[in-house]
Design an enzyme around this catalytic site. Structure first.
Site, short mmCIF file in Angstrom:
data_model
loop_
_atom_site.label_atom_id
_atom_site.label_comp_id
_atom_site.label_asym_id
_atom_site.label_seq_id
_atom_site.Cartn_x
_atom_site.Cartn_y
_atom_site.Cartn_z
N THR A 257 2.68 4.32 -2.88
CA THR A 257 2.11 5.31 -3.80
C THR A 257 1.18 4.66 -4.81
OG1 THR A 257 4.25 6.43 -3.63
CG2 THR A 257 2.71 7.24 -5.30
N VAL A 258 1.72 3.67 -5.56
CA VAL A 258 0.93 3.02 -6.60
C VAL A 258 -0.20 2.20 -5.99
CG1 VAL A 258 0.98 1.28 -8.43
CG2 VAL A 258 2.84 2.95 -8.23
N LYS B 35 14.02 -2.35 -18.12
CA LYS B 35 12.83 -2.35 -18.98
C LYS B 35 13.21 -2.79 -20.39
CE LYS B 35 10.52 1.27 -16.33
NZ LYS B 35 10.36 2.74 -16.17
N GLY C 226 5.80 13.73 -7.53
CA GLY C 226 5.63 12.29 -7.36
C GLY C 226 6.18 11.46 -8.51
N GLY D 91 4.68 1.92 -18.29
CA GLY D 91 3.62 2.65 -17.60
C GLY D 91 2.33 2.56 -18.38
N GLU E 62 2.38 -5.23 -17.79
CA GLU E 62 2.40 -4.04 -18.64
C GLU E 62 3.05 -2.86 -17.92
OE1 GLU E 62 0.80 -3.63 -22.16
OE2 GLU E 62 2.55 -2.41 -21.73
N PHE F 91 0.85 -1.19 0.00
CA PHE F 91 0.00 0.00 0.00
C PHE F 91 0.88 1.24 0.00
CE2 PHE F 91 -3.10 3.08 1.69
CZ PHE F 91 -4.20 2.77 0.91
N GLU G 264 11.96 9.45 -6.86
CA GLU G 264 12.33 9.16 -5.48
C GLU G 264 13.33 10.24 -5.03
OE1 GLU G 264 10.91 6.49 -4.03
OE2 GLU G 264 9.87 6.19 -5.93
N ARG H 10 -1.48 -2.19 9.82
CA ARG H 10 -2.29 -1.66 10.94
C ARG H 10 -2.27 -0.13 10.91
NH1 ARG H 10 -0.30 -4.59 14.37
NH2 ARG H 10 -1.80 -6.29 14.50
#
Lengths: 362, 362
Positions: free
Chosen positions: B29-30, B217, B199, B146, B141, B27, B202, B58
């Protein structure tokens, strides 16, 4: 969704082998390229071309040499239906009852790949439903964008987004004619003659220039992008026949070009579709301005990921054959897949061309 | 390839329903964008997010409101494996054992969607083989382009052609930095800070700028386009860190820009692959020059249909989520399909960067 490998193997117990037997419908420009590629020095496993149907099969076969003339050529469609082919590739020339043949092939338990925008634009939803019911596939990448994989992009790659708007060059012939006039300063008649010589145009490219062909393709894209059932003749079309060298010169001075653009935008809440095909001024900054010759191009605007653009060869036997072979390979690969037919609705309202929607468009 | 509808239904006799239960891994950013889209006002049937795994489940759950905090949050991966989820979406942050989790999920009979270029570049062939053996799917994909559906374009849309060459912008972060310097005349440090704020980057974008990310990639694309197994560290990379405002100004005077380009060309007869990632001069005429901000772009040169180009958002949670949701929908749709793993070979030789290969490149 638990499965066991037997159920997903896609092979009935007595299944012949892993090869996919292909029957070709129509040995015209596209059909010939397709047949040569499938039987040539660089074959495409697991595809094996076994049968060719053509109204003039006898004459055409006589003009071919091995290995092509060693295949089974038939002059009666029923003979193709009765064959052990797994997939039928529909590459019939205009004027033949393509839709009847596609329907009959699906009813006979064969998957189908078609290049016919007319078949898919007018009968696509019904045929896709039939294919699903039959547990077979109907694929049609070649019917919309040629070698530009726009059907996959809209139906699959952007399925995780919401398409808001499509602006595209969907007729390679018209684009070849307009860009030829642009580069050579020749008349439209000369540009058309050149396109014919290069195999990008029919002797009478009216359905290309007047937007009929692009409108049919746009209705196919409206089904994929918006889930809409739109009759091609409900799409406002403006002919490109009147475009003159002066128009192109004026566009150049304005910092752009003239392209036959197919535009579709759907206002979901209201159910209002705006769709048209027209020759319009396109600024140099637009990806559509960079489509030359028989290229197709598309700019798809989405809610979450913004703009996605693509471009590729839209006309010519080689480009169409590439799209059809890609579909054949997908069918051979996904042999066990049931592809659900789209659930389409009618737009509440369809608007046509206006400078204002165009201003938004590019 | 004869099938009966039972075999292709994709449902075991006691199958729950048509919904596809999704478990989210990570859980961050993406993951957060993905979770919000799947539980938001515009849901994506038949996808139903039921479980979320995160090391700090939690704490993170406590910060969420309904309906997100009503889902089942787990801090132990085994709890996700034991759940009734059909598909696992891997959106772990770097440093977590993504490959182990993906392998375990496939072994547990779940299909997997991953956004990890490292997982696919280093373990893709083995994992795809495992997925096929399990009768499940592994889709990726988001790991390559992206929201630009390049994995589908190469693996499916252009499967009817022979790819000769790929030139692409595969790192949205680096492109956002370089184009920001270009438009604002700011320093790389300022451009990086801006990309972080938006965003797209990093805090330490080294693996983006030095080409490591793009090389991973590119190795994924080499498998799809050429059937080659290429270790990312076998790809010659030149860092973009040294690019200065003066370099960009000089490029402008030459009528172009500087982009981090990933190039791969395969000479089949000899089995020689040329592959590199480097910041290079790109003339304005190239589609790669028109990728701004976090966009990705690609020009694929094919034997039969010539050039196919595409562009789309390459970085940012929204774009990655679009690609992952598209993969989830494909899995839900093709539930009964077995996707054969690619058969890859090693290139006999791998060449790196040279001005000469670049001259051919653009």
């Amino acid at each position: 969704m638990a499965l066991n490998s037997f159920q997903t193997s896609g092979n009935s117990p007595g299944d012949r082998d892993a090869r996919c037997h292909v029957g070709l419908l129509g040995f015209g420009t596209v059909g010939a390229v397709l047949a040569r590629r499938l039987t040539g020095a660089d074959p495409v496993p697991p595809l094996v071309l076994t049968h060719i149907y053509d109204r003039r099969a006898r004459d055409k076969r006589a003009r071919e040499s091995a290995p092509l003339n060693n295949l089974t050529w038939v002059e009666h469609f029923d003979d193709l239906l009765a064959s052990d082919t797994d997939v039928i590739v529909e590459a019939l020339s205009a004027g033949e009852p393509a839709v009847d043949y596609v329907r009959a092939a699906l009813l006979a338990g064969k998957s189908v790949v078609t290049a016919s925008r007319q078949v898919m634009a007018h009968h696509g939803p019904a045929l896709l439903t039939l294919a699903e019911r039959q547990g077979r596939q109907l694929r049609y990448e070649a019917a919309a964008g040629g070698a530009m994989p726009i059907v996959r992009a809209l139906g699959d790659g952007l399925a995780g987004d919401r398409v808001l708007k499509i602006d595209a060059i969907l007729n390679g012939t018209t684009n070849a004619v307009l860009t030829r006039m642009e580069s050579d300063g020749c008349t439209m008649e000369e540009a058309i003659a050149d396109a014919c010589a290069r195999g990008y145009a029919e002797a009478d490219p009216s359905i290309d220039l007047d937007g009929t062909d692009a409108a049919a393709k746009l209705s196919i894209l409206c089904a994929l992008a918006f889930g809409l059932r739109v009759r091609p003749d409900a799409i406002d079309t403006r002919s490109s026949k009147g475009v003159s060298i002066d128009d192109l010169r004026r566009a150049r001075l304005r910092g752009g070009v003239i392209r036959q653009v197919a535009h579709a935008a759907f206002a979901r809440p209201k159910g209002v579709l705006t769709a048209w095909v027209a020759p319009i001024f396109v600024p140099d900054a637009s990806p559509l301005a960079r489509a030359y010759g028989p290229q197709n191009a598309a700019v798809v605007t989405c809610q979450h990921a913004g703009e996605m653009s693509m471009a590729g060869q839209g006309a010519g036997g080689d480009a169409i054959a590439v799209a059809m072979i890609a579909d054949l390979r997908a069918i051979a690969r996904d042999r066990a897949a049931i592809v659900p037919a789209p659930v389409l609705v009618e737009p509440h309202e369809i608007n046509g061309f206006s400078e204002q929607t165009f201003a938004e468009a590019v």
